[in-house]
Design an enzyme around this catalytic site. Structure first.
Site, PDB file in Angstrom:
ATOM      1  N   ASP A   1       0.608  -0.558   0.071  1.00 21.88           N
ATOM      2  CA  ASP A   1      -0.161   0.112   0.468  1.00 21.88           C
ATOM      3  C   ASP A   1       1.246   1.354   0.186  1.00 21.88           C
ATOM      4  OD1 ASP A   1      -2.331   1.687   0.211  1.00 21.88           O
ATOM      5  OD2 ASP A   1      -3.164  -0.474   1.211  1.00 21.88           O
TER       6      ASP A   1
ATOM      7  N   ASP B   1      -2.729   4.625  -2.225  1.00 17.74           N
ATOM      8  CA  ASP B   1      -3.531   5.476  -1.136  1.00 17.74           C
ATOM      9  C   ASP B   1      -4.387   6.570  -2.063  1.00 17.74           C
ATOM     10  OD1 ASP B   1      -5.245   4.833   1.471  1.00 17.74           O
ATOM     11  OD2 ASP B   1      -4.157   6.727   2.074  1.00 17.74           O
TER      12      ASP B   1
ATOM     13  N   GLU C   1      -6.440   3.939  -5.827  1.00 10.50           N
ATOM     14  CA  GLU C   1      -7.912   4.549  -4.703  1.00 10.50           C
ATOM     15  C   GLU C   1      -8.245   5.428  -5.552  1.00 10.50           C
ATOM     16  OE1 GLU C   1      -9.534   4.083  -0.885  1.00 10.50           O
ATOM     17  OE2 GLU C   1      -7.739   5.632  -0.841  1.00 10.50           O
TER      18      GLU C   1
ATOM     19  N   HIS D   1     -11.417  -2.862   2.878  1.00 11.45           N
ATOM     20  CA  HIS D   1     -11.182  -2.789   4.874  1.00 11.45           C
ATOM     21  C   HIS D   1     -11.642  -1.424   4.679  1.00 11.45           C
ATOM     22  CE1 HIS D   1      -8.347  -0.194   2.876  1.00 11.45           C
ATOM     23  NE2 HIS D   1      -8.265   0.840   3.656  1.00 11.45           N
ATOM     24  N   ASP D   2     -12.534  -1.024   3.846  1.00 12.35           N
ATOM     25  CA  ASP D   2     -12.788   0.144   4.407  1.00 12.35           C
ATOM     26  C   ASP D   2     -14.730   0.173   4.419  1.00 12.35           C
ATOM     27  OD1 ASP D   2     -10.841   2.132   4.863  1.00 12.35           O
ATOM     28  OD2 ASP D   2     -10.437   2.147   2.423  1.00 12.35           O
TER      29      ASP D   2
HETATM   30  C1  GLC Z   1      -8.132   5.132   2.680  1.00 14.49           C
HETATM   31  C2  GLC Z   1      -7.790   3.667   3.658  1.00 14.49           C
HETATM   32  C3  GLC Z   1      -8.622   4.249   4.155  1.00 14.49           C
HETATM   33  C4  GLC Z   1      -7.922   5.499   4.847  1.00 14.49           C
HETATM   34  C5  GLC Z   1      -7.509   6.471   4.347  1.00 14.49           C
HETATM   35  C6  GLC Z   1      -6.582   7.677   4.815  1.00 14.49           C
HETATM   36  O1  GLC Z   1      -9.354   5.860   1.982  1.00 14.49           O
HETATM   37  O2  GLC Z   1      -8.254   2.657   2.917  1.00 14.49           O
HETATM   38  O3  GLC Z   1      -8.380   3.009   4.978  1.00 14.49           O
HETATM   39  O4  GLC Z   1      -8.285   5.639   5.980  1.00 14.49           O
HETATM   40  O5  GLC Z   1      -7.404   6.853   2.860  1.00 14.49           O
HETATM   41  O6  GLC Z   1      -5.266   7.105   4.469  1.00 14.49           O
END
Ligand code: GLC
Ligand code: CA
Length: 605
Positions: A111, A218, A276, A353-354
């Site tokens: 990540d 991310d 993402e 995971h979100d």
């Molecule tokens: C992304 C991650 C999440 C995190 C956020 C801040 O959305 O998937 O888990 O809280 O970024 O890094």
């Protein structure tokens, strides 16, 4: 049959890059497997389960952050890009993990969290030390605004992700810094070229040189902000901070920054990338990121489907909004077809995971029977879609949301608690109840409870008598890997089979053209997948085709004759797979059991 060129190891189709056909699997290290009984999963634990993933049919492991971190956002707050958080292991453990993957023909991606650092990262400590520090400009610092009464206000009215403002006041230098997430996650200033160079070197090349194969990136579309920092229009008059994604998402220089990252780092290492991409719901906005010619990212995660059920993305996120099947189908159809005729690519996923667990959100886990049936239909849905498939740990055994009777004290996530506390502070009883209800369905915590390996105490995640960092699901004695390995028709058994069918007919499932059938129908989810290559039907050539018919309800449903859409004579369609257990008595023709799914082909498999 002309399909042999599609049966290349590693999922290649023709000259397509390897990652298009690969199955990715996300590991959330804290919750996967604990090797030393401290209640936290770790890298040695993951290594001990690589054969399990290999046998499932996984090609690439995506490991969520295992870097040095104060863990205020579970490692998405990194304080040292080049060190491993000691509970997760050591650099040597990562080397062993790379070796464990590569020796099995698998790959590993990490990540990459470089929109922000932890406030404990040395870069930020320096930046906040004085206004003249050379790293001051590596983050965003702004003076306060004052109203006529002399009250101090942040530089803009933007709301952050975890509730509250996107700005945090720093006493020492009397300025605000920008943080889109928590105050402990200051945003890096990508406008600063030295900062970008340090990111490329320390956070990326360091790991690529060790042999990893790429990154999940991310919050990739937030590197470029509106640096004139305008206020957002007031769309929620009852809250102090306003949704403002258009101010800090997909900003003016975003494509320049990502292209630079690609040409300077990812490209030279042939590293795979999946970004993402939140708050970007229009195909026209997404394509520039994934067009091969643009040389930015290989793939992105687009969130329209997985966000279903959430309320207003910002302050109302956890006020649950029920949605009909037709809306889910519409999102799937949009994103299945947006790359047609382009040089872009797409991803397929329904968990990470979100988010809450797919079987609890899109299926029906109210009885064991419906749970199993709907977890399998979700599997069938995912494996028959076009794009690169991503699975999340536990999805393959149908892991469910946390039990509904667990109280708020079992929720550990900074976002869940931010929204809960905000509701409590409002003093509005209905809002508190609604937020708790929403959290029971949607909270990020559901996907973070320990993985259920077997029926021993603590589900085999950690030793008996250990208190794991999150409570083990009450149902682990029934719902676990060991049970399902014994049963080839379990959810896990079905995933294995379905993943291999996906690769066997890669031209149809991974690469085929998608056409939604009966878009407005609220019980059945049906679509056609069509290959580019042909098959002989009755002497003539026709495209290899599949029709997927799925019952998304807990009642038996009639479905239309599929031979018509397959272009064959009635009764000449071939059943490739059904989700129901063998030995179940036959239903009337064209009828699906509750949550049953089937795939028919226009050729004999
Ligand atoms: C992304 C991650 C999440 C995190 C956020 C801040 O959305 O998937 O888990 O809280 O970024 O890094
Ligand atoms: Ca451990």
């Amino acid at each position: 049959m002309g399909s042999n060129i599609f049966h290349h190891p590693n999922g290649w189709v023709g000259t397509a890059p390897w990652w298009k056909g690969a199955v990715f699997y996300q590991v959330y290290p804290a919750s996967f497997k604990d090797s030393n009984d401290d209640g936290w999963g770790d890298i040695p634990g993951l290594i001990s389960k690589i054969d399990y993933l290999h046998q499932l049919g996984v090609d690439v492991v995506w490991l969520s952050p295992m870097f040095e971190s104060p863990q205020k956002d579970m490692g998405y707050d990194i304080s040292d890009y080049q060190a491993v958080y000691p509970r997760y292991g050591t650099l040597e453990d990562v080397d062993r993990l790379i070796e464990a993957c590569h020796s099995r023909g698998m790959k590993l991606i990490l990540d990459l969290v470089v929109n922000h650092t932890s406030d404990q990262h040395p870069w930020f400590r320096e930046s906040r030390s004085s206004k003249t520090n050379p790293k001051r400009d590596w983050y965003f610092w702004k003076p306060a605004r004052y109203d006529s009464a002399g009250n101090r206000h942040p530089p803009t009215n933007w709301r952050g992700y975890f509730a509250g403002s996107t700005w945090t006041w720093d006493e020492q230098t009397q300025e605000y810094y920008l943080n889109l997430y928590g105050p402990f996650q200051p945003d890096l200033n990508w406008e600063n070229a030295d900062c970008r160079a340090a990111i490329y070197e320390e956070a990326m090349r360091f790991w690529l040189d060790r042999g990893i194969d790429g990154f999940r990136i991310d919050t990739v579309n937030k590197y470029s902000k509106r640096i004139d920092f305008p206020d957002a229009p007031v769309t929620c008059p009852d809250v102090p901070h306003q949704p403002a994604p258009e101010m800090w998402c997909n900003g003016p220089r975003i494509h320049e920054f990502i292209h630079e990252m690609q040409t300077q780092v990812l490209g030279p290492y042939k590293a795979v990338s999946v970004g993402e991409l939140s708050n970007t719901p229009l195909p026209g906005q997404v394509l520039p990121y994934v067009s091969a010619a643009a040389r930015e990212l290989d793939m992105v995660f687009e969130f329209s489907m997985i966000r279903l059920g959430t309320g207003n993305l910002f302050h109302g996120k956890y006020i649950y909004q029920p949605f009909p099947l037709s809306v889910l189908k519409r999102h799937v159809a949009t994103w299945q077809t947006f790359i047609e005729g382009t040089d872009g690519w797409h991803t397929v996923f329904c968990e990470n995971h979100d988010n809450g667990r797919a079987v609890s959100r899109f299926g029906d886990d109210s009885t064991p029977k419906l749970w199993e049936a709907s977890a399998k239909v979700i599997a069938l849905w995912q494996v028959t879609l076009t794009g690169t498939l991503f699975l999340y740990q536990g999805q393959e055994i149908g892991m469910r949301n946390m039990p509904a009777d667990w109280g708020i004290e079992e929720y550990k996530d900074v976002e869940s608690l931010g929204f809960y506390n905000e509701a409590v502070e409002s003093g509005d009883g209905k809002r508190i109840q609604d937020t708790l209800h929403g959290l029971r369905i949607l909270a990020r915590d559901h996907s973070r409870v320990p993985f259920q390996w077997d029926d021993s105490p603590n589900a085999g995640f950690t030793g008996a008598g250990v208190t794991p960092w999150m409570k083990v699901h009450d149902q682990y004695r029934e719902l676990n890997v060991a049970n399902q390995l014994k049963d080839s028709e379990s959810v896990l058994g079905f995933y294995r089979k379905a993943l291999s069918l996906r690769k066997e007919h890669a031209d149809i499932f991974i690469h085929g053209a998608f056409r939604l059938l009966a878009p407005e129908e609220e019980s059945l989810f049906m679509y056609v997948k069509e290959s580019d290559s042909e098959v002989n039907i009755g002497g003539g050539g026709a495209k290899r085709k599949a029709v997927v018919v799925m019952n998304f309800t807990s009642h038996a449903q009639q479905y239309p004759d599929v031979s018509v859409v397959l272009g064959c004579r009635a009764g000449e369609e071939h059943l490739l797979v059904s989700t129901v257990r063998s030995g179940q008595s036959a239903l009337a023709s064209n009828e699906l059991r509750p949550w049953e799914g089937r795939v028919y082909l226009n050729f004999k498999p």
